[in-house]
Design a protein around this motif. Structure first.
Motif, PDB file in Angstrom:
ATOM      1  N   PHE A   1       0.825  -1.213   0.000  1.00 36.23           N
ATOM      2  CA  PHE A   1       0.000   0.000   0.000  1.00 36.23           C
ATOM      3  C   PHE A   1       0.860   1.264   0.000  1.00 36.23           C
ATOM      4  O   PHE A   1       1.902   1.310   0.654  1.00 36.23           O
ATOM      5  CB  PHE A   1      -0.911   0.026   1.245  1.00 36.23           C
ATOM      6  CG  PHE A   1      -1.884  -1.118   1.329  1.00 36.23           C
ATOM      7  CD1 PHE A   1      -2.653  -1.501   0.231  1.00 36.23           C
ATOM      8  CD2 PHE A   1      -2.051  -1.811   2.523  1.00 36.23           C
ATOM      9  CE1 PHE A   1      -3.559  -2.545   0.326  1.00 36.23           C
ATOM     10  CE2 PHE A   1      -2.956  -2.864   2.627  1.00 36.23           C
ATOM     11  CZ  PHE A   1      -3.715  -3.232   1.526  1.00 36.23           C
TER      12      PHE A   1
ATOM     13  N   TRP B   1       1.221   3.983  11.098  1.00 34.15           N
ATOM     14  CA  TRP B   1       2.202   2.987  10.660  1.00 34.15           C
ATOM     15  C   TRP B   1       2.947   2.397  11.853  1.00 34.15           C
ATOM     16  O   TRP B   1       3.265   1.210  11.870  1.00 34.15           O
ATOM     17  CB  TRP B   1       3.181   3.593   9.646  1.00 34.15           C
ATOM     18  CG  TRP B   1       2.591   3.813   8.288  1.00 34.15           C
ATOM     19  CD1 TRP B   1       2.501   4.995   7.614  1.00 34.15           C
ATOM     20  CD2 TRP B   1       1.993   2.826   7.423  1.00 34.15           C
ATOM     21  NE1 TRP B   1       1.884   4.795   6.395  1.00 34.15           N
ATOM     22  CE2 TRP B   1       1.567   3.486   6.249  1.00 34.15           C
ATOM     23  CE3 TRP B   1       1.767   1.445   7.534  1.00 34.15           C
ATOM     24  CZ2 TRP B   1       0.940   2.818   5.190  1.00 34.15           C
ATOM     25  CZ3 TRP B   1       1.134   0.780   6.484  1.00 34.15           C
ATOM     26  CH2 TRP B   1       0.743   1.462   5.332  1.00 34.15           C
TER      27      TRP B   1
ATOM     28  N   LEU C   1       2.402  -6.548  14.086  1.00 30.94           N
ATOM     29  CA  LEU C   1       2.468  -7.434  12.911  1.00 30.94           C
ATOM     30  C   LEU C   1       2.225  -8.903  13.242  1.00 30.94           C
ATOM     31  O   LEU C   1       1.774  -9.668  12.400  1.00 30.94           O
ATOM     32  CB  LEU C   1       3.822  -7.292  12.206  1.00 30.94           C
ATOM     33  CG  LEU C   1       4.020  -6.055  11.333  1.00 30.94           C
ATOM     34  CD1 LEU C   1       5.374  -6.145  10.625  1.00 30.94           C
ATOM     35  CD2 LEU C   1       2.901  -5.879  10.321  1.00 30.94           C
TER      36      LEU C   1
ATOM     37  N   LEU D   1       8.330   3.838   6.278  1.00 24.69           N
ATOM     38  CA  LEU D   1       6.919   4.227   6.405  1.00 24.69           C
ATOM     39  C   LEU D   1       6.780   5.559   7.139  1.00 24.69           C
ATOM     40  O   LEU D   1       5.965   6.408   6.766  1.00 24.69           O
ATOM     41  CB  LEU D   1       6.134   3.125   7.126  1.00 24.69           C
ATOM     42  CG  LEU D   1       5.917   1.855   6.293  1.00 24.69           C
ATOM     43  CD1 LEU D   1       5.419   0.701   7.165  1.00 24.69           C
ATOM     44  CD2 LEU D   1       4.950   2.114   5.142  1.00 24.69           C
TER      45      LEU D   1
ATOM     46  N   PRO E   1      -5.098   0.128  12.298  1.00 20.59           N
ATOM     47  CA  PRO E   1      -5.264   1.252  11.377  1.00 20.59           C
ATOM     48  C   PRO E   1      -5.663   0.808   9.972  1.00 20.59           C
ATOM     49  O   PRO E   1      -5.079  -0.108   9.411  1.00 20.59           O
ATOM     50  CB  PRO E   1      -3.874   1.900  11.353  1.00 20.59           C
ATOM     51  CG  PRO E   1      -3.233   1.470  12.611  1.00 20.59           C
ATOM     52  CD  PRO E   1      -3.763   0.105  12.906  1.00 20.59           C
ATOM     53  N   ARG E   2      -6.662   1.488   9.441  1.00 24.89           N
ATOM     54  CA  ARG E   2      -7.120   1.268   8.057  1.00 24.89           C
ATOM     55  C   ARG E   2      -7.260   2.607   7.362  1.00 24.89           C
ATOM     56  O   ARG E   2      -7.723   3.572   7.968  1.00 24.89           O
ATOM     57  CB  ARG E   2      -8.513   0.617   8.056  1.00 24.89           C
ATOM     58  CG  ARG E   2      -8.531  -0.885   8.256  1.00 24.89           C
ATOM     59  CD  ARG E   2      -9.931  -1.397   7.942  1.00 24.89           C
ATOM     60  NE  ARG E   2     -10.106  -2.802   8.244  1.00 24.89           N
ATOM     61  CZ  ARG E   2      -9.841  -3.796   7.390  1.00 24.89           C
ATOM     62  NH1 ARG E   2      -9.377  -3.531   6.194  1.00 24.89           N
ATOM     63  NH2 ARG E   2     -10.021  -5.042   7.745  1.00 24.89           N
TER      64      ARG E   2
END
Ligand code: HEC
Ligand code: HEC
Length: 156
Positions: free
Chosen positions: A42, A52, A59, A81, A97-98
């Motif tokens: 992305f 980020w 993760l 990032l 986060p989206r």
């Protein structure tokens, strides 16, 4: 005339973002291999640095999967990032986060009807490559759009 003024206002607001939507030229190879294996790598500008940091801190439990990387890769990806992050924070209300639920993304995609998002060739907004044929290379320009089940044409 009113319409024209509104369009001009929109254009005036655009430059901060123009050309800022894809993957930067200095994207580390590891970003594409590690973060582009399950979905597109992305564009980093679509989330803020603080988002980020949260993504990278979680993760091992990333949207129901384990997307962990080794410590050295982690440090390199996080630095990349943070450096390339945008100013738009992720939309509130999601545990992780989206950007696909955020106002900017929703607005850019307002012409996509609900039936297209549900199309088996698309299966939701995170499958960028279903419509953006250059997504693997981080390109999202209108010329490389091909939307399943939709006769999409460039704007005049
Ligand atoms: C093992 C598979 C896998 C790997 C590897 C992976 N992801 Fe994901 N990622 C997912 C899944 C699954 C989702 C949720 C997709 C959905 O909701 O359609 C997701 C969603 C996301 C989202 C939210 C997209 C949105 O809806 O706005 C971000 C941001 C993200 N990933 C970043 C990363 C980063 C950064 C990396 C590399 C460090 C990475 N991902 C590696 C599986 C993965
Ligand atoms: C169902 C098809 C579809 C999917 C899936 C999709 N997009 Fe799009 N995208 C579009 C359409 C249609 C537009 C509107 C183009 C326009 O009118 O300017 C667009 C516009 C954009 C733009 C603005 C391009 C520009 O130059 O103004 C960006 C950036 C973008 N999409 C990124 C993404 C990303 C990143 C993903 C995956 C997380 C994604 N899109 C998923 C169809 C899609």
């Amino acid at each position: 005339m009113k319409h024209l003024l509104i369009s001009l206002a929109a254009l005036a607001a655009a430059p901060a973002w123009a050309g800022d939507h894809g993957l930067p030229a200095n994207t580390p190879a590891a970003y594409k291999t590690e973060c582009g294996s399950c979905h597109a790598a992305f564009p980093p500008a679509l989330l803020a640095a603080s988002d980020w940091r949260r993504t990278m801190a979680g993760l091992d439990k990333h949207f129901g999967t384990d997307a962990s990387v080794d410590a050295r890769t982690h440090a390199a990806l996080l630095a990349f990032l943070e450096r390339q992050a945008g100013r738009r924070a992720a939309s509130p209300g999601t545990a992780e986060p989206r950007f696909t639920t955020g106002a900017w993304f929703v607005r850019e995609h307002r012409e996509v009807p609900p039936r297209v998002w549900k199309d088996p060739k698309v299966m939701g907004p995170t499958n960028c490559a279903a419509c953006h044929k250059g997504a693997d290379q981080g390109r999202y320009g209108e010329r490389e759009l091909s939307v399943p089940g939709m006769a999409y044409r460039e704007h005049d």
